[in-house]
Design a protein around this motif. Structure first.
Motif, PDB file in Angstrom:
ATOM      1  N   SER A 171       0.837  -1.191   0.000  1.00 19.71           N
ATOM      2  CA  SER A 171       0.000   0.000   0.000  1.00 19.71           C
ATOM      3  C   SER A 171       0.877   1.248   0.000  1.00 19.71           C
ATOM      4  O   SER A 171       1.754   1.401   0.850  1.00 19.71           O
ATOM      5  CB  SER A 171      -0.906   0.006   1.234  1.00 19.71           C
ATOM      6  N   GLY A 172       0.656   2.116  -0.975  1.00 17.29           N
ATOM      7  CA  GLY A 172       1.464   3.319  -1.100  1.00 17.29           C
ATOM      8  C   GLY A 172       2.690   3.143  -1.965  1.00 17.29           C
ATOM      9  O   GLY A 172       3.395   4.116  -2.245  1.00 17.29           O
ATOM     10  N   SER A 230       9.613  -6.101  -0.807  1.00 11.77           N
ATOM     11  CA  SER A 230      10.411  -5.856   0.401  1.00 11.77           C
ATOM     12  C   SER A 230       9.874  -4.727   1.267  1.00 11.77           C
ATOM     13  O   SER A 230      10.401  -4.474   2.348  1.00 11.77           O
ATOM     14  CB  SER A 230      11.863  -5.538   0.014  1.00 11.77           C
ATOM     15  N   GLY A 231       8.835  -4.034   0.813  1.00  5.20           N
ATOM     16  CA  GLY A 231       8.291  -2.919   1.573  1.00  5.20           C
ATOM     17  C   GLY A 231       7.405  -3.373   2.721  1.00  5.20           C
ATOM     18  O   GLY A 231       7.122  -4.564   2.893  1.00  5.20           O
ATOM     19  N   PRO A 232       6.930  -2.414   3.526  1.00  8.73           N
ATOM     20  CA  PRO A 232       6.112  -2.754   4.701  1.00  8.73           C
ATOM     21  C   PRO A 232       4.762  -3.340   4.308  1.00  8.73           C
ATOM     22  O   PRO A 232       4.076  -2.815   3.433  1.00  8.73           O
ATOM     23  CB  PRO A 232       5.949  -1.398   5.406  1.00  8.73           C
TER      24      PRO A 232
END
Length: 295
Positions: A171-172, A230-232
Motif C-alpha cells: 500500500s502506497g 520488500s516494503g512494509p
C-alpha cells in the motif's frame, strides 16, 4: 567585579577553545572525487557501502569507535536524523549519494578514509557473485551488502536491456516507477543483479535466442522490470522470475525482490525456454511474438 570579569573571560576562552578544537578535516573539505582518501579514488562499491553503513542508523559514538573523527561523526548523524535528533522517524534525511555525504560539514578525506576502512569488508568480495551464476534462480546477499545508488546498464553483446521498472507490492508503493532512485535498497540491489545476470548470459547468448532474433519480428530488445515485495506489509511475496513478450518489439526481463531482500532472477534455461516458446508464437503469427512467456 574584577574577579567576576576574569572568571567570565576564562569561561569564554574555555568555550571558544572547545568550539575551535582542531578537526582533521576542514568544514568544507572534499572527501570524494579527488582521490584524497588514501590517495586513491573510491570505487562505486566503496561509496555505496559507506552510504548503506551510514543509513543503518549508527550513533555518533559508534562512528567514532569506527575511527571517524568527532566533528564529522556528529555532523553526519545530525544530517541523517533530522530535526528531532532520532533515527527511524519521519524527518530522517538518509543519504542518497556520495555527494550528499561529502557535503556534510567537516566530512573530508580523513573522515572518508575512516568510513572506507570501517566498511571495507563489504566490498572485499563480489556482491553480485551469485547473480553471475546463470543457473541460480534464487540469490541472496551478505548482510550489510551495499545497495547501488546508480544503475549500470549491461552490455548485451548485440541484445539490449533498457529501462528500470519497479512494481512495489505494498500500500502506497509506486506502481510502476521508472526511476531507479525510487527503488528500495533491496529493490535496487535486485534490479542491478538482474542486469548483471542479463549481461552474463548474453556474453554467450543461447542459440535459441539468436534464432528467435533472426526468424521473427522481434529486434533483440528487453526491458528490466522488478516486482518488489520488500516494503512494509507487502501483498504476498515473490514466487519466481518471468520473461514476457509485452509487445513483439519488447520482452520484459522480470525479476522479483522477496520480503527478505533476496532476489528471483531469470536463468539461462529460462531464456532458452522463452526463446523456444516465442519462436512457436512467431511461427504461427507471421513473426509476431506478443504474449509469449515463461515462468
Amino acid at each position: 567585579m574584577r574577579h567576576a570579569s576574569l572568571l567570565a573571560l576564562s569561561l569564554a576562552a574555555l568555550v571558544t577553545g572547545c568550539l575551535s578544537d582542531d578537526s582533521p578535516d576542514g568544514i568544507d573539505d572534499q572527501g570524494f572525487g579527488t582521490g584524497k582518501a588514501d590517495g586513491e579514488e573510491l570505487t562505486a562499491c566503496e561509496k555505496d557501502a559507506i552510504i548503506t553503513y551510514l543509513n543503518e542508523g549508527h550513533s555518533a559514538e559508534k562512528l567514532e569507535e569506527a575511527g571517524v573523527h568527532t566533528r564529522a561523526a556528529a555532523s553526519l548523524v545530525k544530517h541523517r536524523d533530522g530535526a528531532d535528533g532520532l533515527f527511524g522517524t519521519e524527518d530522517d534525511n538518509k543519504f542518497d549519494s556520495a555527494e550528499e555525504v561529502d557535503a556534510v560539514s567537516y566530512v573530508g578525506p580523513r573522515a572518508i578514509a575512516a568510513l572506507r576502512e570501517a566498511t571495507g569488508e563489504r566490498c572485499a568480495a563480489d556482491v553480485y557473485e551469485q547473480a553471475r551464476d546463470v543457473t541460480k534462480a534464487h540469490i541472496t546477499f551478505a548482510e550489510g551488502a551495499p545497495a547501488p545508488t546508480s544503475y549500470d546498464y549491461p552490455d548485451g553483446n548485440g541484445f539490449n536491456l533498457s529501462g528500470t521498472e519497479f512494481w512495489q507490492k505494498w500500500s502506497g508503493g509506486k506502481n510502476p516507477t521508472y526511476s531507479f532512485t525510487d527503488g528500495t535498497d533491496a529493490g535496487r540491489r535486485c534490479m542491478q543483479a538482474a542486469a548483471i545476470r542479463f549481461e552474463t548470459i548474453m556474453k554467450d547468448p543461447p542459440a535459441e535466442l539468436v534464432k528467435l532474433n533472426a526468424d521473427t519480428n522481434w529486434g533483440g530488445s528487453f526491458f528490466n522490470w522488478n516486482d518488489d515485495f520488500s516494503g512494509p506489509n507487502a501483498f504476498g511475496d515473490g514466487s519466481g522470475a518471468r520473461l514476457w513478450a509485452w509487445r513483439t518489439s519488447l520482452i520484459k526481463w522480470i525479476s522479483q525482490t522477496k520480503k527478505d531482500g533476496s532476489c528471483l532472477l531469470p536463468t539461462r534455461d529460462m531464456v532458452v525456454n522463452a526463446a523456444k516458446a516465442c519462436l512457436e508464437t512467431g511461427t504461427a503469427n507471421a513473426g509476431e511474438i506478443q504474449g509469449c512467456q515463461v515462468r
